[in-house]
Each structure stands twice: as structure tokens, then as C-alpha cells.
Design a protein around this motif. Structure first.
Motif, PDB file in Angstrom:
ATOM      1  N   HIS A 239       0.844  -1.189   0.000  1.00  0.00           N
ATOM      2  CA  HIS A 239       0.000   0.000   0.000  1.00  0.00           C
ATOM      3  C   HIS A 239       0.881   1.242   0.000  1.00  0.00           C
ATOM      4  N   PRO A 240       0.306   2.393  -0.315  1.00  0.00           N
ATOM      5  CA  PRO A 240       1.106   3.621  -0.341  1.00  0.00           C
ATOM      6  C   PRO A 240       1.707   3.943   1.026  1.00  0.00           C
ATOM      7  N   SER A 241       2.935   4.452   1.031  1.00  0.00           N
ATOM      8  CA  SER A 241       3.538   4.841   2.299  1.00  0.00           C
ATOM      9  C   SER A 241       3.382   6.340   2.544  1.00  0.00           C
ATOM     10  N   HIS A 242       2.754   7.027   1.604  1.00  0.00           N
ATOM     11  CA  HIS A 242       2.572   8.472   1.739  1.00  0.00           C
ATOM     12  C   HIS A 242       1.426   8.847   0.818  1.00  0.00           C
ATOM     13  N   MET A 243       0.607   9.819   1.225  1.00  0.00           N
ATOM     14  CA  MET A 243      -0.554  10.176   0.420  1.00  0.00           C
ATOM     15  C   MET A 243      -0.145  10.783  -0.920  1.00  0.00           C
ATOM     16  N   VAL A 244       0.952  11.524  -0.947  1.00  0.00           N
ATOM     17  CA  VAL A 244       1.368  12.187  -2.179  1.00  0.00           C
ATOM     18  C   VAL A 244       2.534  11.455  -2.864  1.00  0.00           C
ATOM     19  N   PHE A 245       3.399  10.841  -2.059  1.00  0.00           N
ATOM     20  CA  PHE A 245       4.529  10.084  -2.627  1.00  0.00           C
ATOM     21  C   PHE A 245       4.418   8.624  -2.196  1.00  0.00           C
ATOM     22  N   PRO A 246       3.631   7.848  -2.904  1.00  0.00           N
ATOM     23  CA  PRO A 246       3.299   6.505  -2.409  1.00  0.00           C
ATOM     24  C   PRO A 246       4.485   5.551  -2.305  1.00  0.00           C
ATOM     25  N   ALA A 247       5.555   5.815  -3.077  1.00  0.00           N
ATOM     26  CA  ALA A 247       6.667   4.859  -3.068  1.00  0.00           C
ATOM     27  C   ALA A 247       7.897   5.448  -2.397  1.00  0.00           C
ATOM     28  N   ILE A 248       7.682   6.359  -1.478  1.00  0.00           N
ATOM     29  CA  ILE A 248       8.804   7.080  -0.864  1.00  0.00           C
ATOM     30  C   ILE A 248       9.706   6.148  -0.041  1.00  0.00           C
ATOM     31  N   HIS A 249       9.201   4.959   0.270  1.00  0.00           N
ATOM     32  CA  HIS A 249       9.986   4.034   1.099  1.00  0.00           C
ATOM     33  C   HIS A 249      10.994   3.213   0.285  1.00  0.00           C
ATOM     34  N   LEU A 250      11.023   3.365  -1.038  1.00  0.00           N
ATOM     35  CA  LEU A 250      11.897   2.527  -1.858  1.00  0.00           C
ATOM     36  C   LEU A 250      13.074   3.303  -2.450  1.00  0.00           C
ATOM     37  N   THR A 251      14.206   2.630  -2.611  1.00  0.00           N
ATOM     38  CA  THR A 251      15.349   3.239  -3.291  1.00  0.00           C
ATOM     39  C   THR A 251      15.248   2.983  -4.786  1.00  0.00           C
ATOM     40  N   LYS A 252      16.068   3.703  -5.541  1.00  0.00           N
ATOM     41  CA  LYS A 252      16.078   3.474  -6.990  1.00  0.00           C
ATOM     42  C   LYS A 252      16.541   2.052  -7.314  1.00  0.00           C
ATOM     43  N   GLU A 253      17.414   1.519  -6.486  1.00  0.00           N
ATOM     44  CA  GLU A 253      17.868   0.146  -6.701  1.00  0.00           C
ATOM     45  C   GLU A 253      16.694  -0.829  -6.555  1.00  0.00           C
ATOM     46  N   GLN A 254      15.907  -0.596  -5.532  1.00  0.00           N
ATOM     47  CA  GLN A 254      14.750  -1.482  -5.329  1.00  0.00           C
ATOM     48  C   GLN A 254      13.747  -1.336  -6.469  1.00  0.00           C
ATOM     49  N   VAL A 255      13.557  -0.089  -6.910  1.00  0.00           N
ATOM     50  CA  VAL A 255      12.631   0.132  -8.031  1.00  0.00           C
ATOM     51  C   VAL A 255      13.174  -0.563  -9.279  1.00  0.00           C
ATOM     52  N   ALA A 256      14.483  -0.462  -9.492  1.00  0.00           N
ATOM     53  CA  ALA A 256      15.089  -1.113 -10.666  1.00  0.00           C
ATOM     54  C   ALA A 256      14.840  -2.619 -10.631  1.00  0.00           C
ATOM     55  N   ASP A 257      15.002  -3.211  -9.451  1.00  0.00           N
ATOM     56  CA  ASP A 257      14.750  -4.652  -9.330  1.00  0.00           C
ATOM     57  C   ASP A 257      13.293  -4.991  -9.647  1.00  0.00           C
ATOM     58  N   LEU A 258      12.400  -4.163  -9.119  1.00  0.00           N
ATOM     59  CA  LEU A 258      10.978  -4.412  -9.379  1.00  0.00           C
ATOM     60  C   LEU A 258      10.679  -4.317 -10.874  1.00  0.00           C
ATOM     61  N   PHE A 259      11.264  -3.305 -11.512  1.00  0.00           N
ATOM     62  CA  PHE A 259      11.021  -3.127 -12.951  1.00  0.00           C
ATOM     63  C   PHE A 259      11.648  -4.272 -13.750  1.00  0.00           C
ATOM     64  N   THR A 260      12.812  -4.731 -13.303  1.00  0.00           N
ATOM     65  CA  THR A 260      13.457  -5.843 -14.002  1.00  0.00           C
ATOM     66  C   THR A 260      12.559  -7.075 -13.964  1.00  0.00           C
ATOM     67  N   SER A 261      12.000  -7.335 -12.796  1.00  0.00           N
ATOM     68  CA  SER A 261      11.146  -8.522 -12.720  1.00  0.00           C
ATOM     69  C   SER A 261       9.854  -8.312 -13.510  1.00  0.00           C
ATOM     70  N   TYR A 262       9.375  -7.078 -13.556  1.00  0.00           N
ATOM     71  CA  TYR A 262       8.111  -6.816 -14.251  1.00  0.00           C
ATOM     72  C   TYR A 262       8.278  -6.887 -15.770  1.00  0.00           C
ATOM     73  N   THR A 263       9.377  -6.303 -16.282  1.00  0.00           N
ATOM     74  CA  THR A 263       9.540  -6.219 -17.741  1.00  0.00           C
ATOM     75  C   THR A 263      10.372  -7.375 -18.297  1.00  0.00           C
ATOM     76  N   ASN A 264      10.955  -8.186 -17.384  1.00  0.00           N
ATOM     77  CA  ASN A 264      11.870  -9.241 -17.824  1.00  0.00           C
ATOM     78  C   ASN A 264      13.061  -8.697 -18.594  1.00  0.00           C
ATOM     79  N   LYS A 265      13.378  -7.453 -18.345  1.00  0.00           N
ATOM     80  CA  LYS A 265      14.559  -6.856 -18.967  1.00  0.00           C
ATOM     81  C   LYS A 265      15.336  -6.165 -17.868  1.00  0.00           C
ATOM     82  N   LYS A 266      16.658  -6.196 -17.971  1.00  0.00           N
ATOM     83  CA  LYS A 266      17.475  -5.584 -16.920  1.00  0.00           C
ATOM     84  C   LYS A 266      17.224  -4.068 -16.873  1.00  0.00           C
ATOM     85  N   ASN A 267      16.881  -3.562 -15.698  1.00  0.00           N
ATOM     86  CA  ASN A 267      16.725  -2.118 -15.509  1.00  0.00           C
ATOM     87  C   ASN A 267      17.832  -1.612 -14.598  1.00  0.00           C
TER      88      ASN A 267
END
Ligand code: SF4
Lengths: 182, 717
Positions: free
Chosen positions: B144-172
Motif C-alpha cells: 500500500h502507499p507509504s505516503h498520500m502524495v509520494f506513495p513509493a517514498i519508502h523505496l530506493t532506486k535500486e529497489q525500483v530497478a529490481d521491481l522493474f526488471t522482474s516486471y519487464t523481464n529486462k534488466k533495468n
């Protein structure tokens, strides 16, 4: 004229402050050459054009086509999906915010303003108003509020990752406004 | 959510350095950026207008809904009124079935989050795509969102990259600009293929049927432009009467939420517009508006909570909340709403039980009320929630026991006296102990607690010589527990200063605990008991003024009127007490202030504002003037002087893990000034800050109550 210059300068300052690019020409005939230069430098080739009084008096379609750009004026849903640039006219500018205001119930006009990576907006210099309330006043005095009105202040942006500001998310990555005195 | 779960969530959040770092950085930047955004605008005037407009709508809600429906319908919208989440979800599900919808794009809508619309649609096999960057990220993460305006404020860019890699099946790669481009290209396909769009709105104008959306990424306009069917889910609190009234919200919401002068896009939709239908043909969009109640009318019916309707969901209150800054939104347990306002919304719109637990996170510091666009009294509403929760579920045994003791004067005072003897082994000769006896035990991590004084103020008072010739009048001193039993010297300072302005001081023997602990823990019964004890004990009728040197007590004593509103005889006495009662610095100033004198020995002093004194009583200049007017004292302002120290009464007992880091930020701000003494006007703050300084053995900084410091610097040698 003095007042118009002041409003323009204020607008330009604010608009550039939110990563917009702003140009001013004396006559609409000059828009074509200016655009050919700007878009040429950016390497853009394909354009979706939503015709409007300014674009017509500037003969944009002819000029841009002659200069080698591929210009689409119909089948705009398909074309805005892939074209580099969209050109539309906007109704007002708001000097205090650097905001462009567009009345656009027509779907094609909206697509040319939102789906493309580069949005080129055309505006008459004397349509820059001092404050947001001036625009609300104008809208309120129309027989009815138009089906869609968009206030746009610069290119799309997000700070959703690590609170770092990034320009160019789902909407246009670049917004160029050309203001014409005539 | 059980308490232990809440504790676990808190521990997890505190360990998340990304979240803490991001929230802390933002909390610094926000204050400055917000101020800049408001330059040239009169925030008070603007928010008065917002309050006026929104409360008008609230009291004319049926009329507003009827008007909106009529005007939107006239422009081709289909309006559906949903009494609850199920009705809304069923309507949208049915629509999706009829239209044979396979793919939906959504742009941020907290209302649809609140009713779990995505889950309902997915259960029917429909693909639902959140298109807002932050929402997209957490949807992949499954959180769930961790902030009303910035819902993903709890994640680093590295974590986001990993999530995107798994989602797109391409290295991010963890490069933010590239990650944003990934989202853009994934989403464009979704926009183009979608056969339905769903959005929320920030404002709904009754007079024209217009919906306003405030966004930055451009996804909302694509969501509303491309699909041939569009559904808005709009809570009834979004209604305002007139088109031009939107101006006030336009001028405040973006400035408060993200410190922007205006969001990149403000989009106005009025009725059905043109869209691409089948086979590239243009026609009129199928345009639906679901007006959602789902508990909102209960808010309106409840006099104490009605003002929640004035909330514009800007998130400003959360941006300044010291507790939120530490733990972020996940801890609040609500699916859509977080922070103080989120707690209140959760109570009415989602789960009372969850709200009953997380309301404890509120420090009652009142910082949110300074920035709130709708002028909501969030802390007071939270307290009310706490009360109702306390009444319904009862307090845990130890708390209840403690409060029963506190509201029984004899017993309490006896126990404190016993404690002053019993604690001896713990004090190690210092005026602090690491374990307090009785109910205060078990809260000492990161902070030492003061020892109970050997002789309480009530025993010292008769020995004070009051040398006042031709007294101008009499002041009764209300000591309060901390001053009486822990910091009696403050009382001596109060007496000296009042004598200096020509007043005699009396100590009414029968005074007792002010009742604030009971009030803040949601125990109204014991709070009322304390109120009656003190009204009878203080006998305000017999003196010219009553003085207190603890703003929390002052506030509690002034609020007796509220507690006793159904007891006419006591109410009258409570009013008399409230009218005569002042906080120390305020009263000394009213009575003429102190003339310039002092020992002249240079002393660097910085000042910490107590939340209650500054925000509830509006007193912040008086004590600074008193201090500056004492020769020798050099007053140096600290950064964030009015930021909560984390004490907040029982708070430091219930949540030391949050209270301590809040204190640490305060200590850093203090140390940065280079001051030798921190002056405060509240014994609670004094206890908290000196406890923190004591733990840092290297610290030589002292904490003193203004009254005590004045006594030190001004007494005749
Ligand atoms: S309570 Fe006030 S500050 Fe918080 S979101 Fe609502 S309007 Fe904004």
C-alpha cells in the motif's frame, strides 16, 4: 504594449522556471522558420498538427512540409502514438504562474497536446493574462464551461522515486511555447 | 491491527533507512519550499475561504449533490450515487461487463483505493493498471502507499530497478531517469489499449458539473482522453458550490502538498466529451460519475468531526508531522489514508479498529493545524477518537491503574512521597534516575528520567519569604505534578517573579493532578474527577489570578469547561478559573513585565517552544522578552524551535522508539546553537530534553524553565 511586454517577461520567467521553452515572434509568418530551426536542432521529423487560426495564418503545414518534416493533420490518434511533435493553439497564458490554458473538448487537439513527446503550443501575446483568477473569470463568463479545459505548466514531471525531480513522465517531455504579437 | 503488530510495523519502519532518510530530508525542504510558494499570497485569508466554502457545502450536502447531478447530467454524464463501497464497485463491475471491458487504466484515486475497487474488478478477470509512477511501483511491490502524495517514498532506486526488471523481464539499471522512461514506455501501450479509464477528482463543482484534477505526470489526462468509457469515483466531500470558488483550492492545495505554485496539469472535465470509439470513429465518450458516500455522511452527522469535510487531501499535515516523518505511512494500517488526517479518515471510511490503534501515534503537538488548508483541528479530533475508543474498549490495566492513582490526590501524593525515598538507590547522587518508580517505569531508553524531589514544592512553599509591600493583588499558584514533586525550584522562580511585579502568591493545598494524563489516554471519567477536585481545591473565586508554569496543565485546566458542560454549577466555576488562569510568562507580562536587571554574567541561552504554549495559547514572544530583558542573557534562536521534543505526555511511555528519535533531532538543533542553557516553559519538555542530554555524557548543556532561569540570573546576591 508596455504592459504586454511586462506580462510576457513575467510569463517567460515563470514558464522557463518549470522547464518550458518560450519564444516570441512579431508576426505569425515568422513561426514557420523558427520552428524549422528548433525542431531541426532537436532532430524531430514527424509532426501531428491540429490546425488553428494561428497555424493557418502562419501556413505551418506548408512550410514544415516544404522543409522536409512529415506533417499529419488527420488520423491523429494513430499518428500521435508515434509522431515526435504535436502542435496546438492554446487560449491563454497566466503570467503569475507560467501556465498555458487550453480549451479542448476535441479529442484530437488533446492528443496532439498530451500523447506526443514534444508539445509545441501557439499563443497570441495579448492573451497572456496576469493571474489565474482572470482565466477562471473568463471561463465562468462563457455560456457554459467547455467540456475540457487544461491548465498546463511545463512538461510532465514526477518525484516519485527517491523524491528526485524527473522531467518527462507520461505526458510531453518538452513543452515549447511560441507567442506571436500578430 | 493488534498493538504488537503496530509495534512491529513501527520497528520495521524505523529500520528502513531509505524511508527515514527520504522523509527527514523532505521534512526540511518542505518547510522552506512551501513558504516560498506562498510568497505574495495571504495563506490565512485563503484558508479561511476554503473553510467557508467547504463548510457551506457540508451543511448543504443534499442540495450540492442534486445540483451537481443535474448539471453533469445535462452535459451528458451518467451520475450514480453509491451509498457504500459495494454499491460503487457493483456499478462499475456491471458497466465493465456490459461494455465487455478487458483492460482498465487508472490514475490516482484515493476513493477507489478506499473501496478496494481494483480487487473487485480483478476478481472478474479484468486487468487493472495503476498508471501513476509511484502507484505503479508499489502495485508491482504488492504494498500500500507509504505516503498520500509520494506513495513509493519508502523505496530506493535500486529497489525500483529490481521491481522493474522482474516486471519487464529486462534488466533495468538503477538510474532514475531511465526508470521513468521504462514506466513511460510500459504505460503508453496500456493507455492505447485500454477500453476503460478510472480516475478520482480533487474538486467537483455543483453549479457546473465540472470535475477538477490536479496532477503532474500527465497520466490522468491520457486516462481521461483515450479510453472510450470513463468512470470518475468522487467522494461527496469534493463538492463545492461555485465554479470560481475553485480558485482558493487551486491556490492552496499544490502549495501545501508538494510546495508547487500549481501542479503541472490542472484539468477540468465537464460532461461527456469526444473520444475515439470503435474503428477509429470519433463520437461521444461514455462518461460516468460515481458519487461516493461510504461513511461520509456519518462524519457530517457527528458534530465533533464535521470539520473533516473541509479537508482537501493536500497532505500538508502529514508533511509536518514529527511522528509520520519517522515511521511513514505503512504503519498507519489504513489502505489509502495515512498520518493524522488519515487516522481520522480510516476511522470513518475504513476500519474503526485500525484507527483506534494508530491514533496513539499522534503526539498532540498541533503542528499540522498551522498548515492545514481546511483549518482542521486534527489533534483535538484524534483525542476525541481516543476518548471514544477508551470508553468502548477500556484501557490496559496498568494505564488504568496509573490514572486511577493520579486522580486520587491523597494516594498519588503519598506514593510520590514514598517514591522520593524509595528511589534513592537509583539516583546515583544525581538529580536523574534511570528508573522511575510505579507506572512510569520501563521507558528509559535513550533518555534518563528525573528523580522525585526530596521535598515537594507544597512543603517548600510555606518557607518562601514573600517580600511584597502593598501587594497589588493575590495569585494562586497551580503547581502540577512535575513542578510540585520533581522540579520545585520552578515554583520558587514563579513566586519570585510575581513578587517582583507586586503580587502575593498563595498555594491552595487541595490542588491535584490536572487530569491531562487521563485526557490524553482517553480516560474521560478520571479527567472529570480531576477537574472537580481542582475547581474545588483552587477556589479561583478568592484570588485575582491563577498561575501555572506548565502549559499542558494550563491547557487542561482551561478545558474543564468542556469536561463539565453538563454540570451547570461546576461549569460556572470552571469558567471563572479559565478566565483567571494564565501561563507564567504570559501573566508576568500582563502584570507589567520585569524591569531590566540581572547578574550581567554572559550566558548563551536558546529557547525551545512547547507545543501547547505556542500553538494552543499563542505565547512565544513574552518569555523571549523576559529572558532578553535579563542582563547577561544572550538569546540565540535554534532551528525548528517550535518542533515537538517528543515528550507528549504518555507518548514517550507508549512509543519510546518514536519519541527518542524525535528528541534526537531536537538535541541536534540545540547543540548547533552553541548555547549553554536551553530555556523552556514546560516541565514536560524540560524532563524530556534534560533526560536526552543526560544520556549524552559529553553534553554540558543545561535545561531550565524560564522561571528558574530568571530566578538564577535576577536574584539579589
Ligand atoms: S487535514 Fe488539512 S493539511 Fe491535512 S490533508 Fe486535509 S486539508 Fe490538507
Amino acid at each position: 504594449m508596455e504592459r504586454i511586454n511586462q506580462l510576457y517577461d513575467k510569463f517567460k520567467g515563470k514558464f522557463e522556471g518549470v522547464n518550458g521553452e518560450c519564444f516570441r515572434v512579431a508576426k505569425s509568418e515568422e513561426i514557420g522558420d523558427l520552428l524549422i530551426n528548433i525542431l531541426g536542432a532537436k532532430g524531430s521529423k514527424t509532426i501531428s498538427l491540429y490546425e488553428s487560426p494561428i497555424s493557418q495564418s502562419a501556413r505551418l503545414r506548408e512550410k514544415l512540409t516544404e522543409a522536409g518534416f512529415i506533417v499529419h493533420t488527420d488520423d491523429l490518434f494513430t499518428n500521435t502514438c508515434t509522431d515526435h511533435v504535436g502542435i496546438t493553439e492554446v487560449n491563454w497564458g497566466i503570467a503569475e504562474l507560467g501556465t498555458m490554458v487550453q480549451i479542448a473538448p476535441e479529442v484530437d487537439k488533446r492528443l496532439c497536446s498530451t500523447l506526443v513527446p514534444i508539445h509545441v503550443a501557439l499563443l497570441k501575446t495579448d492573451s497572456i493574462l496576469p493571474e489565474m483568477d482572470d482565466v477562471l473569470e473568463k471561463l465562468d463568463s462563457l455560456p457554459q464551461i467547455p467540456g475540457f479545459v487544461g491548465f498546463v505548466t511545463g512538461p510532465s514531471r514526477s518525484s516519485d522515486i527517491e523524491r528526485i525531480l524527473e522531467i518527462g513522465v507520461h505526458g510531453p517531455e518538452q513543452v515549447i511555447l511560441i507567442v506571436t504579437d500578430q | 491491527m493488534a498493538n504488537s503488530e503496530l509495534k512491529k510495523e513501527i520497528a520495521g519502519a524505523l529500520q528502513n533507512n531509505v524511508l527515514r532518510g527520504a522523509l527527514e530530508r523532505f521534512s526540511h525542504l518542505y518547510v522552506i519550499a512551501r513558504e516560498k510558494a506562498y510568497q505574495g499570497y495571504d495563506f490565512e485569508a485563503l484558508r479561511n475561504k476554503v473553510q467557508e466554502i467547504k463548510s457551506y457545502s457540508a451543511s448543504h450536502i443534499d442540495e450540492m449533490i442534486d445540483l451537481f447531478e443535474k448539471n453533469a447530467t445535462a452535459r451528458g454524464a451518467k451520475v450514480f450515487r453509491a451509498a457504500n463501497g459495494k454499491e460503487a464497485n457493483d456499478y462499475i463491475k456491471k458497466l465493465a461487463q456490459e461494455k465487455n471491458v478487458k483492460k482498465i487504466v487508472k490514475s490516482k484515486s484515493m476513493a477507489s483505493e478506499e473501496i478496494h475497487l481494483n480487487e473487485a474488478l480483478r476478481a472478474d478477470g479484468v486487468e487493472v493498471q495503476e498508471t501513476d509512477l509511484g502507484e505503479f511501483i508499489i502495485a508491482i511491490e504488492g504494498k500500500h502507499p507509504s505516503h498520500m502524495v509520494f506513495p513509493a517514498i519508502h523505496l530506493t532506486k535500486e529497489q525500483v530497478a529490481d521491481l522493474f526488471t522482474s516486471y519487464t523481464n529486462k534488466k533495468n539499471d538503477p538510474i532514475i531517469s531511465k526508470l521513468v522512461k521504462t514506466a513511460r514506455s510500459v504505460m503508453r501501450k496500456k493507455f492505447i489499449e485500454a477500453d476503460m479509464g478510472i480516475s478520482g477528482a480533487n474538486i467537483a463543482v455543483a453549479e457546473t458539473g465540472t470535475l477538477f484534477m490536479f496532477t503532474n505526470e500527465g497520466n490522468a489526462d491520457l486516462t481521461a482522453t483515450i479510453p472510450k468509457t470513463h468512470v470518475y469515483v468522487v467522494g461527496i466531500e469534493k463538492l463545492i458550490p461555485k465554479f470560481k470558488d475553485a480558485s482558493y483550492i487551486l491556490k492552496t492545495l499544490p502549495r501545501n502538498g508538494t510546495a508547487q505554485n500549481i501542479t503541472t496539469y490542472v484539468s477540468l472535465y465537464t460532461g461527456a466529451t469526444e473520444a475515439y470509439l470503435e474503428n477509429g470513429m470519433k463520437g461521444t465518450k461514455d462518461f460516468h460519475i460515481v458519487i461516493l458516500d461510504n461513511g461520509r455522511r456519518n462524519i457530517l452527522k457527528d458534530e465533533k468531526f464535521r470539520q473533516m469535510f473541509n479537508c482537501v487531501r493536500c497532505g500538508g499535515c502529514i508533511n509536518v508531522c514529527p511522528a509520520f516523518q519517522l515511521v511513514g505511512g505503512h504503519v498507519y494500517g489504513g489502505k489509502a489514508y495515512t498520518g493524522g488526517i488519515g487516522t481520522l479518515l480510516t476511522a470513518f471510511l475504513d476500519s474503526e479498529e485500525t484507527a483506534g490503534k494508530v491514533q496513539n501515534l499522534c503526539l498532540q503537538c498541533g503542528k499540522c493545524t498551522e498548515v492545514c488548508v481546511g483549518k482542521l483541528q486534527i489533534p483535538e479530533m484524534i483525542l476525541e477518537l481516543r476518548n471514544r475508543h477508551g470508553q468502548k474498549t477500556g484501557l490496559p490495566f496498568t494505564q488504568k491503574f496509573a490514572l486511577d492513582v493520579v486522580s486520587n490526590r491523597r494516594l498519588f501524593h503519598t506514593m510520590l512521597r514514598v517514591a522520593s525515598v524509595a528511589q534513592k538507590p537509583f539516583t546515583r547522587g544525581k538529580q536523574v534516575i534511570r528508573h522511575l518508580p510505579m507506572f512510569l517505569s520501563g521507558l528509559t531508553e535513550g533518555r534518563s528520567l528525573p528523580a522525585v524531589a526530596e521535598k515537594p514544592f507544597r512543603d517548600i512553599f510555606p518557607t518562601i519569604e514573600q517580600d511584597v509591600k502593598n501587594p497589588k493583588g493575590t495569585v494562586a499558584i497551580y503547581a502540577g505534578c512535575l513542578l510540585d514533586f520533581v522540579y520545585p525550584r520552578i515554583g520558587e522562580g514563579v513566586v519570585a517573579a510575581l513578587n517582583e511585579v507586586g503580587y502575593k502568591v498563595v498555594f491552595p493545598e487541595n490542588q491535584s493532578c490536572c487530569g491531562a494524563p487521563a485526557t490524553y489516554m482517553g480516560d474521560r471519567e478520571n479527567a472529570v474527577k480531576s477537574a472537580i477536585l481542582n475547581i474545588q481545591g483552587l477556589e479561583a473565586e478568592k484570588v485575582d489570578y491563577v498561575v501555572s508554569a506548565c502549559p499542558t496543565c494550563t491547557h487542561a485546566l482551561k478545558e474543564y469547561k468542556e469536561l463539565l458542560h453538563d454540570n451547570p454549577e461546576m461549569l460556572k466555576r470552571a469558567e471563572e478559573l479559565a478566565n483567571k488562569l494564565y501561563d507564567f510568562s504570559k501573566l508576568v507580562t500582563i502584570l507589567g513585565g520585569l524591569e531590566n536587571k540581572g547578574d550581567g554574567i554572559p550566558l548563551k541561552v536558546t529557547y525551545h517552544d512547547s507545543c501547547h504554549l505556542r500553538r494552543k495559547m499563542g505565547v512565544y514572544q513574552e518569555q523571549r522578552d523576559l529572558l532578553s530583558n535579563t542582563s547577561g542573557i544572550e538569546l540565540i534562536e535554534m532551528n525548528e524551535s517550535d518542533r515537538c521534543c517528543g515528550f507528549a505526555g504518555s507518548y514517550s511511555i507508549k512509543f519510546p522508539e518514536i519519541s527518542v528519535p524525535i528528541l534526537e533531532r531536537k538535541l541536534r538543533n540545540i547543540a548547533d546553537t552553541g548555547a549553554e542553557v536551553v530555556a523552556v516553559d514546560c516541565p514536560g519538555c524540560l524532563m524530556q530534553i534534560s533526560g536526552g542530554l543526560d544520556q549524552k555524557d559529553s553534553s554540558k548543556i543545561k535545561v531550565k524553565h524560564t522561571a528558574e532561569l530568571l530566578l538564577d540570573k535576577r536574584k539579589k546576591k
